[in-house]
Design an enzyme around this catalytic site. Structure first.
Site, PDB file in Angstrom:
ATOM      1  CD  GLU A  26      10.032  57.510  76.615  1.00  0.00           C
ATOM      2  OE1 GLU A  26      10.843  58.133  75.919  1.00  0.00           O
ATOM      3  OE2 GLU A  26       9.586  56.389  76.269  1.00  0.00           O
ATOM      4  CB  ILE A  71       6.967  45.927  76.408  1.00  0.00           C
ATOM      5  CG1 ILE A  71       7.578  46.066  77.809  1.00  0.00           C
ATOM      6  CG2 ILE A  71       6.485  44.502  76.139  1.00  0.00           C
ATOM      7  CD1 ILE A  71       6.585  45.912  78.939  1.00  0.00           C
ATOM      8  CD  GLU A  72      10.954  46.602  69.942  1.00  0.00           C
ATOM      9  OE1 GLU A  72      11.586  47.658  69.788  1.00  0.00           O
ATOM     10  OE2 GLU A  72      11.288  45.531  69.405  1.00  0.00           O
TER      11      GLU A  72
END
Length: 131
Positions: free
Chosen positions: A54, A42-43
């Site tokens: 991860e 999620i940027e």
């Protein structure tokens, strides 16, 4: 490669929010009791607040009470399997120990490493306590 873990990581990858890099990643971690927890990257516009797939999968597992893990799968569409970043490697070492890390590319390439291979000199609370 364990198909179910790869399949769930692949499905989770589709939920990624990668509007800045365009690089979608999915992860699935298998707990010792057989539960699978998934995550995607999620940027954020600041980039520093971006979180890796991860870590999302690991944090979901930890928040649901899982404390022992068997393996993690990471899926991308890169031309080569993409290992976890340094921060993810450190967290995997700390919370999962030397588990297998299954890397899968949608282009059909697979690799497997142990966490210790990816992070040969981890920061470890045990080494601090020994000093």
């Amino acid at each position: 490669m364990p198909d179910d873990l790869i399949q769930q990581a692949t499905a989770s990858r589709e939920q990624a929010i990668a509007s800045h890099s365009g690089f979608k990643v999915g992860a699935a971690i298998l707990s010792a009791d057989g539960r699978i927890f998934t995550g995607c990257n999620i940027e954020n516009a600041s980039l520093g607040l971006t979180v890796c797939a991860e870590r999302v999968a690991l944090w979901k597992a930890l928040s649901e009470g899982a404390r022992q893990f068997k393996r993690i799968a990471v899926v991308t569409d890169a031309s080569a399997p993409t290992p976890p970043c340094g921060a993810c490697r450190q967290l995997l070492w700390e919370y999962c120990g030397d588990i297998p890390v299954l890397l899968h590319s949608l282009k059909g390439i697979d690799r497997m490493f142990q966490v210790a291979e990816l992070l040969p000199q981890p920061f470890d609370r045990h080494s601090i306590e020994e000093e």
